[in-house]
Write a protein that holds these residues in place. Structure first.
Motif, PDB file in Angstrom:
ATOM      1  N   LEU A 113      23.262 -30.837  -8.667  1.00 31.66           N
ATOM      2  CA  LEU A 113      24.583 -31.387  -8.975  1.00 31.66           C
ATOM      3  C   LEU A 113      25.438 -31.519  -7.715  1.00 31.66           C
ATOM      4  N   ARG A 114      26.404 -32.411  -7.777  1.00 31.03           N
ATOM      5  CA  ARG A 114      27.421 -32.512  -6.743  1.00 31.03           C
ATOM      6  C   ARG A 114      28.610 -31.683  -7.195  1.00 31.03           C
ATOM      7  N   VAL A 115      29.289 -31.061  -6.260  1.00 34.67           N
ATOM      8  CA  VAL A 115      30.396 -30.165  -6.606  1.00 34.67           C
ATOM      9  C   VAL A 115      31.699 -30.676  -6.014  1.00 34.67           C
ATOM     10  N   LYS A 116      32.710 -30.756  -6.876  1.00 36.20           N
ATOM     11  CA  LYS A 116      34.042 -31.188  -6.456  1.00 36.20           C
ATOM     12  C   LYS A 116      35.016 -30.033  -6.680  1.00 36.20           C
ATOM     13  N   ILE A 117      35.637 -29.573  -5.618  1.00 35.41           N
ATOM     14  CA  ILE A 117      36.608 -28.487  -5.719  1.00 35.41           C
ATOM     15  C   ILE A 117      37.979 -29.075  -6.007  1.00 35.41           C
ATOM     16  N   MET A 118      38.578 -28.708  -7.119  1.00 36.72           N
ATOM     17  CA  MET A 118      39.897 -29.229  -7.436  1.00 36.72           C
ATOM     18  C   MET A 118      40.936 -28.636  -6.466  1.00 36.72           C
TER      19      MET A 118
END
Length: 343
Positions: A45-50
């Protein structure tokens, strides 16, 4: 219940801190990074930090509106397919006034966490969205040495497949609680304790119903607020409850469980599954109280399975809210009869 779409390799998941801001503390950064790495390497998965997720304990506590802002943005972000909480805490309910409930209803996505995140799950549940009472970034994904295969398999069956989840067997072993998250301990594997499996402690037979519940202490604290589900939500349900690392004293556990009984919840449900108390603390005491309160309520016929591997247990399985499940006290089995996601 509205189900989210399933995950595929290459999809993006968002990381949020809706309770404690622990993931943003410098002393924990190694563990935060480890959890992110597992999402990328184990699941592709790709991870996006809010934006506010890693701003630390003080900032997160002082700015509940920023926590909600992150959740709202993740819901509306077309790139984000799932939202994973860093960890629990004790006051995520404070973000409720700032939640964009229209976005919550219009953009159903996989949403995962446990403990204090119970309050967030109920926000979704009350709006008809199925979410996952399941793994969090700092615990399950960041487990020392490697993730537990039992947890990995539950994630794959629940989030990556649109087939019915089916029978969920007990974990062979349970992780011992207590190893501190100091960086010098990162290469130390937590001991594995033998797990005796599910235990039938009340009633008998086979029952089915939709899943509702969460962390016992949070569920209790929501009583009397507008967030607590309408009493009709418990009609024909399978109630799932588990206790936190606080290890609530048996006398208080009894009082809180009795309050739920007086509300008439047990008279409406079809069955109950109870999570193993973390580290087995008060295992027998809690079990006896469950039997006592159900007897008081005239509910000695309700099937109850005890010592289940969810919530404050590693490894753990995922419980998707609102889905149809089956409790079988004769064969000591638990099954989820439908998929948690759609294609």
């Amino acid at each position: 219940m509205i189900k989210p779409k399933k995950l595929r390799k290459g999809d993006t998941v968002a990381i949020v801190s809706l309770s404690s801001g622990l993931a943003g503390e410098k002393t924990i950064s190694w563990r935060t990074e480890q959890g992110i790495k597992r999402l990328e390497e184990v699941f592709g998965l790709r991870v996006k930090i809010m934006p506010h997720a890693f701003k630390g304990i003080d900032y997160i506590y002082e700015n509940p509106e920023k926590r909600a802002e992150d959740l709202n943005a993740a819901l509306k972000d077309g790139e984000v397919k799932a939202i994973i909480c860093c960890i629990g805490g004790n006051e995520t309910i404070r973000i409720m006034p700032y939640i964009d409930f229209e976005a919550l209803r219009n953009y159903p996505k996989i949403f995962s966490g446990y403990s204090d995140t119970t309050a967030n799950h109920i926000m979704f549940y009350n709006n008809g969205i199925s979410t996952s009472y399941g793994p969090a970034l700092l615990t399950d994904f960041a487990e020392n040495i490697s993730m537990d295969e039992y947890t990995v398999e539950s994630i794959k069956k629940t989030w990556f497949s649109s087939e019915a989840i089916g029978e969920i067997k007990p974990a062979d072993n349970i992780r011992k609680f207590g190893l501190r998250w100091n960086e010098e301990n990162k290469d130390i594997e937590r001991p594995l304790l033998s797990n005796q499996g599910y235990e039938s402690i009340n009633g008998e037979g086979i029952v089915q119903g939709h899943l509702i519940g969460g962390c016992f202490e949070v569920f209790n604290n929501m009583r009397g607020t507008e967030l607590f589900p309408e009493i009709e939500a418990f009609d024909d349900a399978i109630l799932f409850l588990e206790t936190s690392e606080v290890h609530i004293e048996p006398k208080f556990f009894e009082d809180y469980l009795r309050a739920m009984s007086v509300m008439g919840i047990f008279e409406r449900i079809n069955g109950i599954i109870v999570g193993r108390p973390q580290d087995g603390v008060y295992y027998e005491e809690y079990k006896d109280i469950w039997k006592q309160i159900l007897k008081e309520s005239g509910c000695e016929d309700i099937p109850v399975l005890y010592n289940m591997n969810f919530g404050h247990n590693e490894p753990k399985f995922i419980l998707p809210y609102g889905l149809k499940a089956e409790v079988n006290t004769k064969d000591l089995t638990f099954s989820i009869l439908e998929s948690a996601v759609i294609d």
